[in-house]
Design a protein around this motif. Sequence first.
Motif, PDB file in Angstrom:
ATOM      1  N   SER A  65      14.446 -12.824 -14.711  1.00 36.19           N
ATOM      2  CA  SER A  65      14.308 -12.245 -13.112  1.00 36.19           C
ATOM      3  C   SER A  65      12.804 -12.120 -12.696  1.00 36.19           C
ATOM      4  N   ARG A  66      12.716 -13.089 -11.732  1.00 37.23           N
ATOM      5  CA  ARG A  66      11.170 -13.146 -10.972  1.00 37.23           C
ATOM      6  C   ARG A  66      11.252 -12.265  -9.893  1.00 37.23           C
ATOM      7  N   GLY A  67      10.351 -11.483  -9.801  1.00 39.60           N
ATOM      8  CA  GLY A  67       9.919 -10.672  -8.894  1.00 39.60           C
ATOM      9  C   GLY A  67       8.986 -11.120  -7.882  1.00 39.60           C
ATOM     10  N   SER A  68       8.493  -9.999  -7.001  1.00 37.43           N
ATOM     11  CA  SER A  68       7.286 -10.350  -5.964  1.00 37.43           C
ATOM     12  C   SER A  68       5.997 -10.530  -6.848  1.00 37.43           C
ATOM     13  N   ALA A  69       5.274 -11.288  -6.278  1.00 42.96           N
ATOM     14  CA  ALA A  69       3.921 -11.739  -6.912  1.00 42.96           C
ATOM     15  C   ALA A  69       2.901 -10.702  -6.609  1.00 42.96           C
ATOM     16  N   LYS A  70       3.261  -9.636  -5.570  1.00 40.74           N
ATOM     17  CA  LYS A  70       2.278  -8.626  -5.236  1.00 40.74           C
ATOM     18  C   LYS A  70       3.303  -7.389  -5.110  1.00 40.74           C
ATOM     19  N   LYS A  71       2.578  -5.953  -5.199  1.00 39.48           N
ATOM     20  CA  LYS A  71       3.380  -4.710  -4.956  1.00 39.48           C
ATOM     21  C   LYS A  71       4.136  -4.657  -3.826  1.00 39.48           C
ATOM     22  N   MET A  72       5.376  -4.348  -3.815  1.00 44.70           N
ATOM     23  CA  MET A  72       5.909  -4.066  -2.680  1.00 44.70           C
ATOM     24  C   MET A  72       5.861  -2.264  -2.279  1.00 44.70           C
ATOM     25  N   HIS A  73       6.300  -2.060  -1.108  1.00 44.59           N
ATOM     26  CA  HIS A  73       6.128  -0.672  -0.525  1.00 44.59           C
ATOM     27  C   HIS A  73       7.604  -0.503   0.109  1.00 44.59           C
ATOM     28  N   ILE A  74       8.055   0.857   0.020  1.00 40.54           N
ATOM     29  CA  ILE A  74       9.186   1.282   0.293  1.00 40.54           C
ATOM     30  C   ILE A  74       8.862   2.641   1.148  1.00 40.54           C
ATOM     31  N   ASN A  75       8.711   2.388   2.353  1.00 40.51           N
ATOM     32  CA  ASN A  75       8.391   3.685   3.475  1.00 40.51           C
ATOM     33  C   ASN A  75       7.011   3.962   3.018  1.00 40.51           C
ATOM     34  N   GLY A  76       6.312   3.190   2.544  1.00 43.10           N
ATOM     35  CA  GLY A  76       4.778   3.252   2.535  1.00 43.10           C
ATOM     36  C   GLY A  76       4.405   3.459   1.199  1.00 43.10           C
ATOM     37  N   ARG A  77       5.418   3.862   0.217  1.00 49.21           N
ATOM     38  CA  ARG A  77       5.262   4.491  -1.327  1.00 49.21           C
ATOM     39  C   ARG A  77       5.088   2.859  -2.054  1.00 49.21           C
ATOM     40  N   ARG A  78       4.181   2.623  -2.938  1.00 49.99           N
ATOM     41  CA  ARG A  78       4.069   1.606  -4.000  1.00 49.99           C
ATOM     42  C   ARG A  78       4.943   1.406  -4.923  1.00 49.99           C
ATOM     43  N   VAL A  79       5.926   0.481  -4.960  1.00 49.19           N
ATOM     44  CA  VAL A  79       6.768   0.177  -6.026  1.00 49.19           C
ATOM     45  C   VAL A  79       5.920  -0.120  -7.440  1.00 49.19           C
TER      46      VAL A  79
END
Length: 594
Positions: free
Chosen positions: A517-531
């Motif tokens: 499974s290939r995910g995002s190359a950079k960190k995502m955020h959900i409502n401002g919180r870092r995943v």
Amino acid sequence: HIGTTMASAAFLSAAARRAVPFALPATMGCASVVASGALCEEPPSQSGNVKRMHPVPSAGREATIRKRMTSIGRFSMKSETPSNLSNTTFFLALAGSKPESDAPDGGMTVPEFESTWLRQSMHTLHPRFHSRVSREDDRYFELKTVDGDPKAEVHKHATETMHTVGYRGDLRGRIERLMTEKLDVTKKLWEVHISSGKLGSSGAISRLKVDNLRREDAAAAASGDSIAAGPTDTETILLFRAHHALADGVSLIAALADLSDEAEEFRSMVKEAMKRRRAKGKDATFLRKLAAYLRRIVWFYLGSIRALMYQGYLLLTTPRNPFETVLRVAAEDAAEAYPGRSISWCDAAPLEEVKAVARASGKGITLNDVFVSCVTYAVAKQLGEHRGRMELLDEASVEKGGQSTSSSWWSSATKPAGKINVVLPVHLYGGANPPGSSVGNNIGALTARCPGEIDASSTATDRLGRVHSSLESVKGTPVALLSWVMAKFCSDYLPEGVTKSVFRNANANAAVVVSNSRGSAKKMHINGRRVESAAGFLPLPPGIPVGVVVQSYAGVVSLSLTAERWAVPDGDRFMSWILEEYQRLCAEAQVTNA
């Protein structure tokens, strides 16, 4: 490799158009229909796929739409067994707190999750999340709508729970429970359990990452910079469970990217990539296009024959699963003596480091090849450990006055498994949902014969080379597409009992399934919180006792393990064997660990 044939691409494109769920504007034919408690069914559309369940006119504008389930979704329901449920489970670990949060520690709550879900329009982008399987006819999904839009009742899917009380152990137990307990799909197709507590307390975020985050906070505080997600002394765990009838795991993760703050950016990236791909073919002349088309047609038909012959060869030459001996020799009730699942997860290595190892190990070797090779090494170690235990049991029996087991079955069972079969799921769209489409089951699979317990003097690079050759020969055929078509046929035309048997035998007694499974190359955020971390856990297909997911996210490759406990008693130990082989590859490739 799937997309290289225009014939298969056209077939998949048509399938994708059929799979887009709930084309609401087109199906809401009676705008004057309003809500009451009684339902009346509208005749099927010309396609036969959509049925409308209209309320008797009253004082509102609610309706229930019926959408025929995709064949692969139906297949996931028909092929699951009580001990092998089609429950896809994964977690997202968020770091950061918010002063306005209702939670004492500033973590995410159900109301915040619900408002984020609605603000990101998840209910209109992916209506199937708010569907359920019809109680009257399980070939259909049902979706409640209000004024033509899906009725989003997120609170029925999201619950707040106490945070984990032990490092890794409690979270491991929750994951195991969600994977082995049946989900009532007539009520909902997915659920999320939300908990928050001290950063790093659950083990979802590794201690190394926690230390790095705290150093970043300290540096930001010293320089006077603000921290967008709030002080990272709090973590929130979003623990998801979804039935495979909703979507395959890769499609689910891709769809949940729409929940992130960067959703629009990700959608734009996919659109641009598709534009570039289309642009490449525009400059070709008619004759060149025709020649390429004919080559692909020939490849498809010859490749199909080759793939079917290879699958038949695997079926005929693999009479039993190598782990079957564990059940037969240890005890008839070994599965009852060692119930449940072994669960483990870890960050394996930086993505660029793994790519460097692959390049240094040989031409054409991929990241997936690297970790399939490492997993086969761990399987070989586990089988060797079981075989050693069986031999000790035999010796103990002789010492107590019994007779040594000398049957032909015992002789073959205690021989090293020189080769093992490995199943690899393949997402037919390359791990992304095309723009305008929703979640679905767009996945096939291939089976390849890989080295197992080989000569101890062999190097890690030797094993990797053999694994690459084996996988490459199978990837050059349309076998993944053929498996998808076969699953569709079984779902549509065969009885449930026959479907279960076909599904179990089609894996050619494979010892392990390895998904990528290939995910995002950079960190995502959900409502401002870092995943900060994400891990998905594979639902074990019937007959395969070990499953590993290789996933990349934000420049880090991570691994997760799901296994029958009788086959892999200690998940963390099995994971350490995978990492041990990876370290050998690094040393042989002369790649310095980051």
